[in-house]
Enzyme design. Structure first.
Site, PDB file in Angstrom:
ATOM      1  N   HIS A   1     -10.517  -5.879   8.788  1.00 17.00           N
ATOM      2  CA  HIS A   1      -9.016  -4.933   7.776  1.00 17.00           C
ATOM      3  C   HIS A   1      -7.625  -6.024   7.255  1.00 17.00           C
ATOM      4  CE1 HIS A   1      -6.382  -1.797   7.898  1.00 17.00           C
ATOM      5  NE2 HIS A   1      -5.091  -2.249   8.340  1.00 17.00           N
ATOM      6  N   LYS A   2      -8.190  -7.011   7.824  1.00 19.00           N
ATOM      7  CA  LYS A   2      -7.101  -8.349   7.497  1.00 19.00           C
ATOM      8  C   LYS A   2      -7.863  -9.915   7.862  1.00 19.00           C
ATOM      9  CE  LYS A   2      -2.741  -6.170   7.226  1.00 19.00           C
ATOM     10  NZ  LYS A   2      -1.128  -5.613   7.996  1.00 19.00           N
TER      11      LYS A   2
ATOM     12  N   ASP B   1      -7.528   3.343   8.775  1.00 14.64           N
ATOM     13  CA  ASP B   1      -6.076   2.940   7.861  1.00 14.64           C
ATOM     14  C   ASP B   1      -7.255   2.133   6.855  1.00 14.64           C
ATOM     15  OD1 ASP B   1      -5.543   2.945  10.358  1.00 14.64           O
ATOM     16  OD2 ASP B   1      -4.099   2.354   9.705  1.00 14.64           O
TER      17      ASP B   1
ATOM     18  N   ASP C   1      -5.417  -3.578   2.843  1.00 17.84           N
ATOM     19  CA  ASP C   1      -3.854  -2.789   2.015  1.00 17.84           C
ATOM     20  C   ASP C   1      -3.214  -2.951   0.952  1.00 17.84           C
ATOM     21  OD1 ASP C   1      -4.494  -1.401   4.879  1.00 17.84           O
ATOM     22  OD2 ASP C   1      -1.775  -2.846   5.663  1.00 17.84           O
TER      23      ASP C   1
ATOM     24  N   ARG D   1      -1.931  10.136  11.968  1.00 18.62           N
ATOM     25  CA  ARG D   1      -2.094   8.928  10.875  1.00 18.62           C
ATOM     26  C   ARG D   1      -3.541   8.284  10.478  1.00 18.62           C
ATOM     27  NH1 ARG D   1       2.902   7.116   9.844  1.00 18.62           N
ATOM     28  NH2 ARG D   1       2.530   5.222   9.731  1.00 18.62           N
ATOM     29  N   SER D   2      -4.249   8.133  11.012  1.00 14.62           N
ATOM     30  CA  SER D   2      -5.553   7.067  11.242  1.00 14.62           C
ATOM     31  C   SER D   2      -6.228   8.270  10.830  1.00 14.62           C
ATOM     32  CB  SER D   2      -5.403   5.732  12.163  1.00 14.62           C
ATOM     33  OG  SER D   2      -5.918   6.831  13.116  1.00 14.62           O
TER      34      SER D   2
ATOM     35  N   TYR E   1       0.991  -0.719   0.135  1.00 18.03           N
ATOM     36  CA  TYR E   1      -0.115   0.072   0.201  1.00 18.03           C
ATOM     37  C   TYR E   1       0.492   0.996  -0.145  1.00 18.03           C
ATOM     38  CZ  TYR E   1       1.284   1.147   5.203  1.00 18.03           C
ATOM     39  OH  TYR E   1       0.824   1.136   6.255  1.00 18.03           O
TER      40      TYR E   1
ATOM     41  N   GLY F   1      -5.998  10.778   9.011  1.00 18.44           N
ATOM     42  CA  GLY F   1      -5.455  11.280   8.030  1.00 18.44           C
ATOM     43  C   GLY F   1      -5.883  10.128   6.459  1.00 18.44           C
TER      44      GLY F   1
END
Length: 411
Positions: free
Chosen positions: A171-172, A182, A127, A252-253, A77, A255
């Protein structure tokens, strides 16, 4: 007669050597000129900051995959994020070197049949979807079927991707029942673009649901911010046993989420009922973030705790906010006041984080290298955890958003 012939042969031989030397010198000079044109030894301070950073990256890394310090090209990613920033530069400048920089990478990692080297759909890692966004414009530019086939493969991942009981994309696979902020950036813009191009926009409600669900599950009424993640099972050690929320805010998350909103809105028609919901989220979160903006003009790693010892001003989240504010304003989602916020933020980014070398090459400092939840070694989501992750220079989490922000602001 023999002496005349011998002397003529010597003159001819010397002349031939001379012409060979002249030709060789011209060829070397030409090659050097081409190299200079493609990769200047100095980076001019008269060009936009977006291109200054792009040329600095290209100077340091002749191949885009080398930015990850890998020995072979890999699909991830972060490379996708940087490729997206180069795409936007290419769209604005028309300079083919930005297109070629990305295409050289994809030609190494996507074979003629569209198989992506190292990619395993069955891992169901959201991702891995993010890099697929570069394939849309490469397909448009080249019309090569390899890119379309790879796009279809990534879309198939989302079709079979495991979901929470409330229909949110995990997420995964290795992080069952979890949604992270994210992941909205990693999956939603790709999902929306594919659906818009090839599926008659029949999945836009599902895409909007991903935003509505994680907003509901991570929203904090005291701050107006979103916590990093949510575990529906409430079994993770980092998860609140009543709500499943993770314990802290990570810039950042936030963002990632802001960029996901402004990018996914590109594919929601003006008359789609969920478009207003997404725009409202963008406005509410933007207003909340401004309340935590440091007087310097940027944001701290742990967003809401500026006075806590060990917290620091972090560049990647700040660049993401600048990009989202600038694009949100330009698209009419946010009031014009937020363009002023974006301008202030970008000026602060230059002051706080950007280093300029003597040859004009630029770097971005104070990038959190990585952060997450769970895994091995275990990441518990505490304040102490978020500030313990390495702080690095020229990490892709900072480079890509810096170019996106600079490009959006025409700086």
């Amino acid at each position: 007669m023999a002496n005349i012939l011998k002397r003529g042969f010597s003159i001819l031989f010397i002349f031939s050597l001379y012409m060979f030397y002249i030709t060789a010198c011209r060829q070397i000079k030409k090659e050097n000129a081409n190299i200079s044109d493609e990769m200047p030894l100095t980076v001019s301070d008269t060009i936009p900051w977006s291109e200054r950073m792009a040329l600095s990256i290209m100077k340091r890394n002749p191949e885009i995959w080398q930015t990850e310090n890998d020995s072979i090209p890999k699909w991830n990613y972060k490379i996708g994020l940087l490729c997206t920033s180069f795409q936007k530069l290419y769209e604005k400048t028309g300079n083919a070197k930005y297109l070629d920089y990305v295409k050289n990478y994809t030609n190494k990692i996507v074979d003629r049949d569209g198989n992506i080297a190292g990619y395993n759909k069955e891992e169901y890692n959201i991702d891995m979807v993010n890099s697929g966004k570069m394939l849309f414009w490469l397909y448009d530019e080249t019309k090569e079927d390899r890119y379309l086939n790879a796009l279809i493969t990534l879309r198939e991942q989302l079709e079979g991707h495991p979901r929470t009981n409330s229909d949110g994309l995990w997420h995964k696979k290795i992080y069952p029942h979890q949604m992270w902020l994210d992941g909205l950036y990693m999956g939603a813009p790709f999902y929306a673009e594919f659906n818009s191009r090839f599926e008659n926009e029949d999945k836009l409600n599902d895409i909007a649901h991903q935003f509505e669900l994680i907003w509901k599950k991570t929203y904090d009424g005291n701050t107006g911010l979103l916590l990093h993640a949510w575990d529906e099972s409430k079994k993770m050690r980092w998860a609140d046993k009543q709500t499943g929320k993770s314990p802290n805010f990570w810039s950042r998350s936030l963002g990632w989420y802001m960029m996901a909103l402004v990018d996914v809105l590109d594919f929601f028609p003006k008359d789609h009922p969920k478009r207003k919901v997404l725009i409202q989220q963008l406005n509410d979160l933007s207003k909340a973030l401004v309340e935590f903006q440091d007087e310097s003009g940027v944001w701290f790693q742990v967003t809401n705790l500026p006075d806590r010892e060990g917290n620091y001003l972090e560049s990647s989240g700040s660049c993401m906010f600048a990009y989202a504010f600038a694009k949100g304003t330009k698209k009419g989602y946010l009031s014009k006041n937020f363009n002023m916020v974006a301008e202030l933020t970008f000026s602060a980014i230059l002051k706080e984080f950007i280093q300029v070398d003597q040859d004009g090459e630029i770097h971005i400092n104070k990038v959190c290298k990585s952060a997450g939840l769970g895994g091995n070694p275990y990441r518990d989501g505490t304040f102490e955890y978020y500030i313990s992750e390495p702080i690095v220079t020229d990490n892709l989490h900072g480079l890509g958003p810096f170019i996106l922000a600079a490009n959006q602001l025409n700086k």
